[in-house]
Design a protein around this motif. Structure first.
Motif, PDB file in Angstrom:
ATOM      1  N   LEU A 184       0.829  -1.210   0.000  1.00 11.73           N
ATOM      2  CA  LEU A 184       0.000   0.000   0.000  1.00 11.73           C
ATOM      3  C   LEU A 184       0.864   1.262   0.000  1.00 11.73           C
ATOM      4  CD1 LEU A 184      -2.684   1.393   0.056  1.00 11.73           C
ATOM      5  CD2 LEU A 184      -2.777   1.082   2.526  1.00 11.73           C
ATOM      6  N   ILE A 185       1.960   1.244   0.730  1.00  4.53           N
ATOM      7  CA  ILE A 185       2.847   2.412   0.752  1.00  4.53           C
ATOM      8  C   ILE A 185       3.439   2.661  -0.630  1.00  4.53           C
ATOM      9  CG2 ILE A 185       4.990   3.339   1.730  1.00  4.53           C
ATOM     10  CD1 ILE A 185       4.318   1.910   4.330  1.00  4.53           C
ATOM     11  N   VAL A 186       3.760   1.595  -1.358  1.00  2.00           N
ATOM     12  CA  VAL A 186       4.276   1.742  -2.730  1.00  2.00           C
ATOM     13  C   VAL A 186       3.229   2.388  -3.633  1.00  2.00           C
ATOM     14  CG1 VAL A 186       4.952   0.458  -4.802  1.00  2.00           C
ATOM     15  CG2 VAL A 186       5.959  -0.123  -2.594  1.00  2.00           C
ATOM     16  N   VAL A 187       1.994   1.927  -3.547  1.00  2.00           N
ATOM     17  CA  VAL A 187       0.912   2.482  -4.376  1.00  2.00           C
ATOM     18  C   VAL A 187       0.704   3.960  -4.038  1.00  2.00           C
ATOM     19  CG1 VAL A 187      -1.568   2.368  -4.852  1.00  2.00           C
ATOM     20  CG2 VAL A 187      -0.230   0.262  -4.690  1.00  2.00           C
ATOM     21  N   MET A 188       0.710   4.295  -2.763  1.00  2.00           N
ATOM     22  CA  MET A 188       0.549   5.687  -2.351  1.00  2.00           C
ATOM     23  C   MET A 188       1.685   6.558  -2.889  1.00  2.00           C
ATOM     24  SD  MET A 188      -0.669   4.985   1.591  1.00  2.00           S
ATOM     25  CE  MET A 188      -0.570   6.690   2.104  1.00  2.00           C
ATOM     26  N   THR A 189       2.902   6.038  -2.858  1.00  2.00           N
ATOM     27  CA  THR A 189       4.060   6.791  -3.341  1.00  2.00           C
ATOM     28  C   THR A 189       3.957   7.080  -4.830  1.00  2.00           C
ATOM     29  OG1 THR A 189       5.437   5.739  -1.646  1.00  2.00           O
ATOM     30  CG2 THR A 189       6.575   6.811  -3.476  1.00  2.00           C
ATOM     31  N   ILE A 190       3.528   6.101  -5.606  1.00  2.00           N
ATOM     32  CA  ILE A 190       3.384   6.294  -7.054  1.00  2.00           C
ATOM     33  C   ILE A 190       2.331   7.357  -7.356  1.00  2.00           C
ATOM     34  CG2 ILE A 190       2.655   5.177  -9.203  1.00  2.00           C
ATOM     35  CD1 ILE A 190       3.841   2.567  -8.069  1.00  2.00           C
ATOM     36  N   ALA A 191       1.195   7.279  -6.658  1.00  2.00           N
ATOM     37  CA  ALA A 191       0.124   8.254  -6.889  1.00  2.00           C
ATOM     38  C   ALA A 191       0.567   9.661  -6.496  1.00  2.00           C
ATOM     39  CB  ALA A 191      -1.123   7.845  -6.091  1.00  2.00           C
ATOM     40  N   MET A 192       1.288   9.780  -5.390  1.00  2.00           N
ATOM     41  CA  MET A 192       1.764  11.084  -4.948  1.00  2.00           C
ATOM     42  C   MET A 192       2.801  11.663  -5.906  1.00  2.00           C
ATOM     43  SD  MET A 192       2.018  10.220  -0.873  1.00  2.00           S
ATOM     44  CE  MET A 192       2.837  11.724  -0.402  1.00  2.00           C
ATOM     45  N   SER A 193       3.584  10.812  -6.531  1.00  2.00           N
ATOM     46  CA  SER A 193       4.604  11.277  -7.473  1.00  2.00           C
ATOM     47  C   SER A 193       3.972  12.008  -8.653  1.00  2.00           C
ATOM     48  CB  SER A 193       5.437  10.094  -7.981  1.00  2.00           C
ATOM     49  OG  SER A 193       6.108   9.452  -6.917  1.00  2.00           O
ATOM     50  N   ILE A 194       2.797  11.548  -9.073  1.00  2.00           N
ATOM     51  CA  ILE A 194       2.093  12.224 -10.171  1.00  2.00           C
ATOM     52  C   ILE A 194       1.668  13.624  -9.746  1.00  2.00           C
ATOM     53  CG2 ILE A 194       0.078  12.123 -11.680  1.00  2.00           C
ATOM     54  CD1 ILE A 194       0.209   9.048 -11.410  1.00  2.00           C
ATOM     55  N   GLY A 195       1.145  13.750  -8.537  1.00  2.00           N
ATOM     56  CA  GLY A 195       0.768  15.060  -8.020  1.00  2.00           C
ATOM     57  C   GLY A 195       1.959  15.989  -7.884  1.00  2.00           C
ATOM     58  N   LEU A 196       3.104  15.441  -7.457  1.00  2.00           N
ATOM     59  CA  LEU A 196       4.321  16.252  -7.340  1.00  2.00           C
ATOM     60  C   LEU A 196       4.760  16.760  -8.703  1.00  2.00           C
ATOM     61  CD1 LEU A 196       6.671  17.365  -5.703  1.00  2.00           C
ATOM     62  CD2 LEU A 196       7.809  15.138  -5.917  1.00  2.00           C
ATOM     63  N   GLY A 197       4.657  15.909  -9.726  1.00  2.00           N
ATOM     64  CA  GLY A 197       5.008  16.338 -11.082  1.00  2.00           C
ATOM     65  C   GLY A 197       4.130  17.478 -11.563  1.00  2.00           C
ATOM     66  N   ALA A 198       2.826  17.395 -11.273  1.00  2.00           N
ATOM     67  CA  ALA A 198       1.906  18.474 -11.660  1.00  2.00           C
ATOM     68  C   ALA A 198       2.263  19.781 -10.961  1.00  2.00           C
ATOM     69  CB  ALA A 198       0.466  18.066 -11.342  1.00  2.00           C
ATOM     70  N   GLN A 199       2.645  19.696  -9.687  1.00  2.00           N
ATOM     71  CA  GLN A 199       3.045  20.899  -8.954  1.00  2.00           C
ATOM     72  C   GLN A 199       4.285  21.540  -9.565  1.00  2.00           C
ATOM     73  OE1 GLN A 199       3.576  20.028  -4.809  1.00  2.00           O
ATOM     74  NE2 GLN A 199       1.440  20.434  -4.307  1.00  2.00           N
TER      75      GLN A 199
END
Length: 448
Positions: A184-199
């Protein structure tokens, strides 16, 4: 009355506060869905381990940023109002360099501690990656909130990535599969990385062209402020996440998971405080540094009005619907309704205190803010050591609430003495009394 409500909702500040709160409410609802689904897709011990390592990663992110996220809010607003692009460029470059180096040290420390504990290598990698990406989002959200919008800052930090993780958990639950915490932590990290890229993309577009601007530094000012911001951030993170780690250490993983679930639900009020901080951090510093005192006080008054409504409705929700909300995590969570109520009283008290912490930090009084938060952490720690052996997890909740209430009172007294404003909902009573006094004077004038 209806006319007054309509007029109240048409105010620009009201819409801004309400919009920010709605964003936080949506983020909180998604977080609740994420954690409740996670609890149902893991064993009780597995969820406790997940909650504990998530708390460790959150604290490590704060430690690794060394106060740069708060420093940027403080100085970006000041330099933009003063039209100083050279200092704006300087503080951005300085913060990025310092936080990048410090984060590598924090991640290395996590990996060493986890290895000594004998944890699985995938869990170590997952927690390390999550820590780095989470820190990037924390820093990026502060810059995006100041330069782009609250939606770009807070939306990518807390809202958008959680949608995909919730959908993933629903699919796992539907397939009757049990998750490992590391997965679950891996999945959360991948999803957050997309948001960081948008920022990163949005911030790059919003920044002025600095290529012809020579960066200028105010190193002594930045270093002094960053130190106080860093200490304050660590203490705030300890207030929010260290509880779970202590319960895990003093009791067991399953109880840590229960406390984590109850504290996340009680955070409906902490979420309100965070929304007020997000709105205040974007609006109040520019008003303060431009010396627009009338608008500054008007903004605080309207924020207090929205806060009062949210606190009352939130307490009713926790009192009536608490057992049903806890049951969504699992049947054994529902028995801890009183733990939830006690924690909610503390976070509601904090929310009712208003953004006093934000005002002190963003107006140059961050040095005086730190001792109050330090005393809060120390009192909470002592309370845990004394009360948990007697009352178990309820003792932890009592300690957290008492320390939070005392810290809120101290911060409000300090805020009134240093800045001359009362950001709490009690300020509404003084405003109402002043308004009645003005009406009385007008009535006497007209009678004469």
């Amino acid at each position: 009355m209806i006319k007054s409500i309509v007029q109240f909702m048409r105010r620009d500040v009201t819409r801004g506060v309400a919009g920010t709160i709605l964003l936080k409410v949506g983020s909180g609802a998604l977080a609740f869905a994420l954690f409740s689904l996670a609890a149902r897709t893991m064993s009780p011990d597995g969820f406790g381990i997940f909650a504990t390592w998530l708390s460790v990663a959150q604290m490590a992110s704060v430690v690794g940023l060394v106060g740069q996220e708060s420093l940027l809010v403080r100085f970006l607003n000041e330099y933009r109002v003063a039209n100083q692009p050279d200092l704006t460029k300087g503080v951005l470059l300085s913060s990025l360099r310092i936080s990048s180096a410090a984060m590598l040290i924090a991640i290395g420390a996590i990996a060493i501690v986890a290895s000594l504990r004998g944890d699985w290598w995938l869990l170590i990698l997952a927690v390390s990656a999550y820590t780095a990406v989470n820190a990037g989002l924390m820093l990026g959200s502060q810059i995006a909130r100041s330069l782009v919008s609250i939606l770009m800052g807070e939306g990518n930090r807390e809202f958008f990535w959680r949608v995909s993780v919730v959908l993933f958990l629903i699919a796992v639950l539907t397939g009757h599969r049990q998750l490992d915490p590391a997965e679950l932590i891996v999945v959360m990290t991948i999803a957050m990385s997309i948001g960081l890229g948008a920022q990163v993309v949005a911030i790059t577009r919003a920044l002025p062209d600095f290529r012809a601007t020579a960066a200028r530094s105010e190193t002594s000012r930045w270093r002094s402020s960053a130190l106080h911001f860093w200490v304050a951030s660590i203490l705030e993170a300890a207030n929010q996440y260290f509880d779970v780690i202590l319960v895990y250490w003093m009791l067991d993983p399953a109880t840590a998971g229960i406390y984590f679930a109850a504290s996340r639900l009680a955070n409906i009020f902490a979420m309100l405080s965070a929304a007020l901080y997000s709105f205040g951090a974007r609006r109040l510093p520019s008003l303060y540094f431009s010396k627009n005192h009338q608008e500054f006080e008007r903004t605080l008054q309207l924020m207090a009005e929205v806060t009062a409504l949210c606190v009352i409705s939130g307490l009713l929700l926790i009192w009536i619907g608490g057992p049903y909300l806890l049951n969504l995590f699992g049947p054994h969570f529902a028995a801890q309704h009183w733990v939830l109520i006690v924690l909610a009283i503390g976070t509601a008290f904090q929310a009712a205190g208003g953004p006093s912490a934000a005002i002190l930090q963003l107006t140059g009084y961050e040095r005086e803010y730190v001792p109050v938060v330090a005393a809060n952490v120390a009192l909470r720690l002592v309370g845990f050591l004394v009360l948990i052996p007697w009352f178990g997890v309820l003792g932890a909740a009592i300690s957290a609430t008492v320390s939070l209430a005392l810290a809120t009172i101290a911060l409000n007294i300090l805020c009134r003495r240093r800045t001359g404003v009362d950001p709490s909902i009690l300020g509404l009573l003084r405003f109402s009394a002043s308004k009645r006094g003005n009406y009385a004077v007008r009535g006497m004038d007209s009678a004469e």
